[in-house]
Design a protein around this motif. Structure first.
Motif, PDB file in Angstrom:
ATOM      1  N   GLY A  43       0.718  -1.174   0.064  1.00  0.00           N
ATOM      2  CA  GLY A  43      -0.087   0.166  -0.084  1.00  0.00           C
ATOM      3  C   GLY A  43       0.806   1.127   0.045  1.00  0.00           C
ATOM      4  O   GLY A  43       0.689   2.224  -0.658  1.00  0.00           O
ATOM      5  N   ASP A  44       1.792   1.268   0.762  1.00  0.00           N
ATOM      6  CA  ASP A  44       2.640   2.825   1.035  1.00  0.00           C
ATOM      7  C   ASP A  44       3.469   2.798  -0.296  1.00  0.00           C
ATOM      8  O   ASP A  44       3.558   4.210  -0.863  1.00  0.00           O
ATOM      9  CB  ASP A  44       3.499   2.666   2.263  1.00  0.00           C
ATOM     10  N   GLU A  45       3.897   1.661  -0.745  1.00  0.00           N
ATOM     11  CA  GLU A  45       4.469   1.944  -1.978  1.00  0.00           C
ATOM     12  C   GLU A  45       3.766   2.308  -3.235  1.00  0.00           C
ATOM     13  O   GLU A  45       4.271   3.283  -4.193  1.00  0.00           O
ATOM     14  CB  GLU A  45       5.246   0.539  -2.526  1.00  0.00           C
ATOM     15  N   ALA A  46       2.568   1.862  -3.117  1.00  0.00           N
ATOM     16  CA  ALA A  46       1.430   2.264  -4.163  1.00  0.00           C
ATOM     17  C   ALA A  46       1.226   3.704  -4.223  1.00  0.00           C
ATOM     18  O   ALA A  46       1.007   4.407  -5.368  1.00  0.00           O
ATOM     19  CB  ALA A  46       0.219   1.323  -4.303  1.00  0.00           C
ATOM     20  N   VAL A  47       1.193   4.259  -2.934  1.00  0.00           N
ATOM     21  CA  VAL A  47       0.641   5.690  -2.585  1.00  0.00           C
ATOM     22  C   VAL A  47       1.877   6.364  -3.332  1.00  0.00           C
ATOM     23  O   VAL A  47       1.755   7.522  -3.968  1.00  0.00           O
ATOM     24  CB  VAL A  47       0.455   5.968  -1.212  1.00  0.00           C
ATOM     25  N   LYS A  48       3.136   6.186  -2.980  1.00  0.00           N
ATOM     26  CA  LYS A  48       4.226   6.970  -3.427  1.00  0.00           C
ATOM     27  C   LYS A  48       4.437   7.086  -5.070  1.00  0.00           C
ATOM     28  O   LYS A  48       4.866   8.037  -5.425  1.00  0.00           O
ATOM     29  CB  LYS A  48       5.433   6.124  -2.986  1.00  0.00           C
ATOM     30  N   LEU A  49       4.034   5.872  -5.604  1.00  0.00           N
ATOM     31  CA  LEU A  49       3.961   6.020  -6.976  1.00  0.00           C
ATOM     32  C   LEU A  49       2.679   6.836  -7.599  1.00  0.00           C
ATOM     33  O   LEU A  49       2.725   6.905  -8.932  1.00  0.00           O
ATOM     34  CB  LEU A  49       3.982   4.626  -7.646  1.00  0.00           C
ATOM     35  N   GLY A  50       1.814   7.154  -6.794  1.00  0.00           N
ATOM     36  CA  GLY A  50       0.649   7.688  -7.281  1.00  0.00           C
ATOM     37  C   GLY A  50      -0.599   6.858  -7.832  1.00  0.00           C
ATOM     38  O   GLY A  50      -1.356   7.312  -8.400  1.00  0.00           O
ATOM     39  N   ILE A  51      -0.411   5.609  -7.575  1.00  0.00           N
ATOM     40  CA  ILE A  51      -1.347   4.632  -7.971  1.00  0.00           C
ATOM     41  C   ILE A  51      -2.540   4.519  -7.046  1.00  0.00           C
ATOM     42  O   ILE A  51      -3.746   4.395  -7.407  1.00  0.00           O
ATOM     43  CB  ILE A  51      -0.912   3.340  -8.071  1.00  0.00           C
ATOM     44  N   VAL A  52      -2.325   4.617  -5.935  1.00  0.00           N
ATOM     45  CA  VAL A  52      -3.332   4.630  -4.834  1.00  0.00           C
ATOM     46  C   VAL A  52      -3.292   5.981  -4.102  1.00  0.00           C
ATOM     47  O   VAL A  52      -2.401   6.484  -3.932  1.00  0.00           O
ATOM     48  CB  VAL A  52      -2.751   3.528  -3.830  1.00  0.00           C
ATOM     49  N   GLU A  53      -4.596   6.233  -4.017  1.00  0.00           N
ATOM     50  CA  GLU A  53      -5.020   7.403  -3.002  1.00  0.00           C
ATOM     51  C   GLU A  53      -4.677   7.315  -1.751  1.00  0.00           C
ATOM     52  O   GLU A  53      -3.676   8.411  -1.280  1.00  0.00           O
ATOM     53  CB  GLU A  53      -6.655   7.815  -3.177  1.00  0.00           C
ATOM     54  N   SER A  54      -4.705   6.364  -0.791  1.00  0.00           N
ATOM     55  CA  SER A  54      -4.189   6.367   0.437  1.00  0.00           C
ATOM     56  C   SER A  54      -4.379   4.737   0.865  1.00  0.00           C
ATOM     57  O   SER A  54      -4.883   3.793   0.355  1.00  0.00           O
ATOM     58  CB  SER A  54      -5.399   7.096   1.228  1.00  0.00           C
ATOM     59  N   ALA A  55      -3.313   4.479   1.796  1.00  0.00           N
ATOM     60  CA  ALA A  55      -3.226   3.201   2.362  1.00  0.00           C
ATOM     61  C   ALA A  55      -3.460   3.303   3.821  1.00  0.00           C
ATOM     62  O   ALA A  55      -3.368   4.172   4.439  1.00  0.00           O
ATOM     63  CB  ALA A  55      -1.878   2.913   2.227  1.00  0.00           C
TER      64      ALA A  55
END
Length: 238
Positions: A172-184
């Motif tokens: 989750g946190d990696e996906a947030v950093k890449l801008g894929i996920v809004e929040s984890a």
């Protein structure tokens, strides 16, 4: 398969059961039916929230069914059936006259990852579950609309490379950093709760759903073209 429940302005589309939520032809039909039902009942302020039960959001297409076909050519034919059948799900989400939120409580892989990515907002739990495009590891090329969706939805060139060419498994946190996920979030429950809070905030805006859908489509013209969604300009009603 999946259920659709309306609570006030919010529609909850839930992949039910504790399995991997493989996108079989039956589940794909169920998703299309639910999205059609939500569209027919949409009003100003409607919002769709999609989530799932169990440890998987969706583990992609039903490869077991494809491999059970008895030969390599028959397996490829079954996989092609699922690829073709799933394209209208992406089209339906692009066309839905309301904001859409994916609350991903577990693993999302391949077509399951794309299902989540096809929503306007993508929330994920951080403690369990990964995002994974397995095609490069399985030796499968990406369907054209998969590539178009990842080009449209992931702005980072290195992010797309890592997801599509490295088969990186993202938490989750990696996906947030890449801008894929809004929040984890810390659990499945808190992920859904955050999605509900977001949905309620969006619902208060009482946007014109048809205009909202046309603006969404105008953001992703190449993806719309690949999945066969026409982009039109509706007449404004003030």
């Amino acid at each position: 398969m999946c259920t659709l429940e309306k609570r006030g302005d919010l529609f909850f589309l839930t992949l039910t059961g504790d399995d991997e939520h493989r996108l079989s032809l039956t589940l794909i039909d169920s998703l299309l039916s639910a999205l059609s039902q939500a569209k027919s009942q949409a009003t100003r302020g409607s919002v769709l929230i999609t989530t799932a039960h169990g440890k998987f959001f969706s583990n992609g297409f039903d490869l077991g069914w494809a491999q059970a076909a008895g030969s390599a050519s028959a397996a490829r034919a079954r996989l092609s059936q699922m690829v073709a059948a799933f394209k209208p799900v992406v089209a339906a989400l692009l066309s839905l006259p309301m904001p859409t939120v994916a609350a991903v409580q577990g693993h999302a892989a391949a077509a399951g990852f794309l299902l989540a990515l096809s929503h306007d907002y993508f929330l994920m739990r951080r403690d369990r579950g990964v995002l994974y495009m397995s095609e490069v590891d399985l030796g499968l090329p990406f369907p054209d609309y998969f590539t178009a969706a990842f080009l449209a939805k992931i702005g980072s060139v290195s992010g797309r490379r890592d997801v599509m060419l490295r088969g990186m498994k993202l938490k989750g946190d990696e996906a947030v950093k890449l801008g894929i996920v809004e929040s984890a979030h810390d659990s499945a429950e808190s992920t859904v709760e955050a999605a509900v809070r977001l949905g309620e905030q969006l619902a208060k805006r009482k946007w014109n759903g048809d205009v909202y859908a046309e603006i969404r489509k105008s953001l992703y013209p190449e993806l719309c073209s690949v999945v066969g969604v026409a982009v039109a300009t509706p007449k404004a009603k003030l």
